[in-house]
Scaffold this active site. Structure first.
Site, mmCIF file in Angstrom:
data_model
loop_
_atom_site.group_PDB
_atom_site.id
_atom_site.type_symbol
_atom_site.label_atom_id
_atom_site.label_comp_id
_atom_site.label_asym_id
_atom_site.label_seq_id
_atom_site.Cartn_x
_atom_site.Cartn_y
_atom_site.Cartn_z
ATOM 1 N N ASP A 26 -17.732 -8.070 9.021
ATOM 2 C CA ASP A 26 -16.198 -7.987 8.606
ATOM 3 C C ASP A 26 -15.751 -6.589 8.428
ATOM 4 O O ASP A 26 -15.501 -6.082 7.343
ATOM 5 C CB ASP A 26 -16.005 -8.655 7.173
ATOM 6 N N ASN A 76 -10.851 -6.635 11.269
ATOM 7 C CA ASN A 76 -12.022 -7.587 11.794
ATOM 8 C C ASN A 76 -11.556 -8.651 12.729
ATOM 9 O O ASN A 76 -10.312 -8.970 12.911
ATOM 10 C CB ASN A 76 -12.706 -8.201 10.903
ATOM 11 N N ARG A 90 0.975 -1.226 0.165
ATOM 12 C CA ARG A 90 -0.103 0.143 0.038
ATOM 13 C C ARG A 90 0.659 1.246 -0.139
ATOM 14 O O ARG A 90 0.126 2.387 -0.035
ATOM 15 C CB ARG A 90 -0.890 0.049 1.300
ATOM 16 N N GLU A 113 -7.647 -13.123 8.245
ATOM 17 C CA GLU A 113 -8.563 -14.010 7.659
ATOM 18 C C GLU A 113 -7.892 -15.627 7.825
ATOM 19 O O GLU A 113 -8.401 -16.559 7.631
ATOM 20 C CB GLU A 113 -8.686 -14.003 6.388
HETATM 21 O O1 LIG Z 1 -7.670 -8.605 8.389
HETATM 22 C C1 LIG Z 1 -6.800 -8.611 7.536
HETATM 23 O O2 LIG Z 1 -5.799 -8.859 8.161
HETATM 24 C C2 LIG Z 1 -6.774 -8.039 6.159
HETATM 25 C C3 LIG Z 1 -5.751 -7.660 5.318
HETATM 26 C C4 LIG Z 1 -5.863 -7.088 4.187
HETATM 27 C C5 LIG Z 1 -4.447 -6.924 3.538
HETATM 28 O O3 LIG Z 1 -3.556 -6.810 4.210
HETATM 29 O O4 LIG Z 1 -4.625 -6.643 2.181
HETATM 30 C C6 LIG Z 1 -7.229 -6.796 3.914
HETATM 31 C C7 LIG Z 1 -8.502 -6.977 4.515
HETATM 32 N N1 LIG Z 1 -8.087 -7.661 5.639
HETATM 33 C C8 LIG Z 1 -9.648 -6.727 4.322
HETATM 34 O O5 LIG Z 1 -10.448 -7.151 4.915
HETATM 35 C C9 LIG Z 1 -9.953 -6.084 3.059
HETATM 36 O O6 LIG Z 1 -10.951 -5.653 2.551
HETATM 37 C C10 LIG Z 1 -8.763 -5.803 2.034
HETATM 38 C C11 LIG Z 1 -8.617 -5.180 0.928
HETATM 39 C C12 LIG Z 1 -7.473 -5.209 0.549
HETATM 40 C C13 LIG Z 1 -6.886 -4.627 -0.575
HETATM 41 O O7 LIG Z 1 -5.887 -4.633 -0.729
HETATM 42 O O8 LIG Z 1 -7.627 -4.169 -1.514
HETATM 43 N N2 LIG Z 1 -6.627 -5.712 1.475
HETATM 44 C C14 LIG Z 1 -7.436 -6.206 2.556
#
Ligand SMILES: O=C(O)c1cc(C(=O)O)c2c(n1)C(=O)C(=O)c1cc(C(=O)O)[nH]c1-2
Length: 590
Positions: free
Chosen positions: A307, A265, A119, A181
């Site tokens: 979530d 979450n 990111r 997750e």
């Molecule tokens: O709970 C987590 O550890 C976790 C990690 C990440 C991630 O690291 O990309 C996302 C999510 N959750 C998540 O819920 C989510 O909607 C999400 C979208 C994205 C993305 O890169 O577009 N990462 C993640």
């Protein structure tokens, strides 16, 4: 009404002393405003924006980062395998100055929940600093690309990945983990900027000594006060695999010496398996940057059932509030409420829906707890139709921008609902610990996305643009009152920040989930840069007709395009027209 330039609320004065033409951290300033004072590109000439150059990296994953610019060099890092590039902006076409490859373990790709993504990255102290998907933080010399230090923070075999931008404030690098997750134990760590040595680590669930809560911890609301709530609000020991990772954004107030970040979450996502508030999941912390001790916390979504991670950006702004100036922060939470919060105390000043939601009927003004809609609580094995928003919220991680000229925030948001079915799950280290199955569809109106301007004091939309696909790019706002954003179907747009009128659109080679930035080139001209490379959570819409192919390209625009064949450094003409005066047109109502 949009606020006039004379508006007495302002972005917190947290901008470090960076030259106005540079962009050294994803949010540009400590407050995370993504506001640039540059105004060469303006309403009068934006229609002449043309591509100046582009850079493709050959990587087929989601390109979510913001390019950084300092000392006439642009810095990029690929989503995976996290190869860093320095591009020389003084030469025609910005050739590669150096590359650096950290060679992360390919196992990380299989562990990341939502695509192999990164990111962002940071420039500080002559270093480029970034995280690798397999849980290392690295610092390389910004001049040479030579590795200066590399710190391992977790084991990817355990299901821990790192997708967030390494964030640097003062003499420290802040890093949090991903893996909710897969039932990880969420944390945030601080490393020494000089050496990479880990200085402290605070967990997001567990007893107070792990969560780094001491005598100074004073949440504003009584229901969040008490000893060891991070452990006792879970069934026995479930906090150990309770997710609540910290994969989003961190902002910093140097006067208060507090960092602000959210938690994701709770795990497993099936709520029936974890009765209780599940603190400190779906929450945010304010912590002392030096010691890591928590000063206050706030849980947005108690006992999250849908979530709704709480990791979205906290934009720090000072606002006029009942005759006083309040140091505030604004978070567009995934649960669909936009919160304006006193950043000294954690008191919620405003909590208003910014999109379509039906899981809650409102937020209790006394306790700041959401009033949960009894009809929207999932039960194991029973399909719950049309719960809104879907798991990725009314807004996911894609960061908003704030203009101190208009007093408004600008953000890409979603209009997506889900049919949700829960299935009980067991914990096995390094494997999915999830249990949520959902079918997503557009909410009312049929459009999946929207881009909006938000008044953080009134708690209301000022204007909005409906988009057929979800809107998952970051936002950029400039000193000439232009807002830039991209769409998942590949449009990159410039919009009048006051009226929401689209002034320029360009179709790119893939969907835009990157974060646009702007900078001054060595030729003195203003450029705008953004990645097009769809991926991440946008892939939930991959079955939609017209969904674009993956992409890997950074596009850079300027008025009139490339300067000339002899290279930007030798340009003599100046195509920018004088900045347009901001008009006083009332914004269109939504
Ligand atoms: O709970 C987590 O550890 C976790 C990690 C990440 C991630 O690291 O990309 C996302 C999510 N959750 C998540 O819920 C989510 O909607 C999400 C979208 C994205 C993305 O890169 O577009 N990462 C993640």
């Amino acid at each position: 009404m949009a606020h006039d330039p004379g508006w007495n609320g302002a972005a917190a004065n947290l901008a470090p002393n960076d030259p106005p033409g540079e962009w050294r951290r994803p949010g540009r300033d400590y407050a995370g405003t993504r506001y640039s004072p540059l105004n060469q590109i303006n309403a009068g000439n934006v229609a002449e924006l043309k591509m100046a150059w582009s850079f493709a990296d050959g990587v087929p994953y989601g390109h979510e980062g913001a390019p950084l610019v300092a000392d006439n060099t642009m810095y990029l890092v690929t989503p995976f395998p996290n190869v860093a590039y320095a591009l020389d902006l003084t030469k025609p076409g910005a050739p590669i100055k150096w590359t650096y490859s950290p060679n992360p373990s390919p196992m990380a790709i299989g562990k990341a929940c939502c695509d192999a993504v990164l990111r962002g990255w940071a420039l500080a102290d002559g270093k480029l600093i970034f995280n690798t998907l397999d849980d290392h933080t690295v610092a390389v010399d910004a001049q040479t690309g030579k590795e200066l230090w590399r710190t391992k923070l977790a084991n990817v075999e355990d299901g821990v990945t790192t997708t967030m931008a390494a964030t640097v404030y003062k003499d420290k690098v802040f890093v949090g983990n991903s893996g909710g997750e897969l039932g990880v134990h969420g944390w945030l760590a601080a490393l020494d900027l000089k050496s990479g040595k880990e200085l402290w680590r605070a967990y997001n669930t567990g007893p107070d000594d792990q969560v780094k809560i001491g005598a100074d911890f004073k949440p504003f609301y009584p229901w969040m006060r008490g000893k060891d709530l991070g452990a006792t609000t879970w069934p026995a020991d479930m906090w150990k695999h309770g997710g609540s990772a910290s994969w989003g954004w961190i902002t910093y107030d140097p006067d208060l010496n507090l960092i602000y970040y959210g938690t994701a979450n709770p795990s497993p996502r099936v709520p029936a398996q974890r009765p209780g508030l599940n603190l400190w999941s779906a929450a945010m912390f304010a912590r002392d940057a030096d010691s890591g001790m928590a000063r206050w916390a706030f849980q947005f979504t108690p006992h999250d059932q849908w979530d709704y991670d709480g990791v979205n950006e906290d934009v720090l702004i000072d606002i006029p509030w009942r005759g006083q100036t309040r140091k505030a922060l604004v978070q567009f939470n995934r649960n669909g409420f936009a919160y304006t919060i006193d950043r000294q105390t954690g008191e919620v000043l405003v909590a208003k829906p910014f999109g379509n939601l039906n899981w809650a009927l409102g937020v209790d003004p006394k306790t700041a707890q959401p009033i949960v809609n009894p009809a929207m609580q999932p039960k194991p094995g029973v399909k719950l139709p049309n719960a809104c928003p879907t798991d990725i919220g009314v807004k996911d991680w894609q960061p908003a921008a704030f203009s101190p000229r208009t007093g408004l925030l600008y953000a890409g948001i979603f209009n997506i609902c889900m049919d949700l079915t829960d299935h009980p799950v067991s914990y096995i280290a390094g494997t999915p610990y999830d249990g949520m199955e959902m079918k997503r569809h557009a909410g009312p109106g049929g459009n999946w996305g929207e881009f909006m301007a938000w008044d953080p004091i009134q708690g209301r939309k000022v204007w909005s643009i409906k988009e057929p696909f979800m809107t998952m790019s970051g936002a950029l706002v400039t000193g000439s009152d232009l807002v830039f954003y991209g769409t998942v179907d590949g449009w990159f747009r410039a919009v009048d920040a006051r009226t929401g009128k689209v002034l320029w659109s360009q179709k790119l080679g893939s969907g835009v989930i990157g974060q646009p930035i702007t900078y001054l080139g060595p030729d003195g001209r203003q450029y705008v840069a953004v990645y097009a490379g769809v991926g991440g959570a946008a892939m939930v819409a991959a079955q939609q007709p017209g969904f674009p192919p993956r992409g890997d390209t950074l596009y850079v625009f300027s008025v009139g395009g490339a300067s000339n064949n002899s290279g930007p450094g030798l340009l003599s003409s100046q195509p920018g027209k004088p900045a347009a005066q901001p008009d006083n047109t009332s914004p269109s109502q939504t």
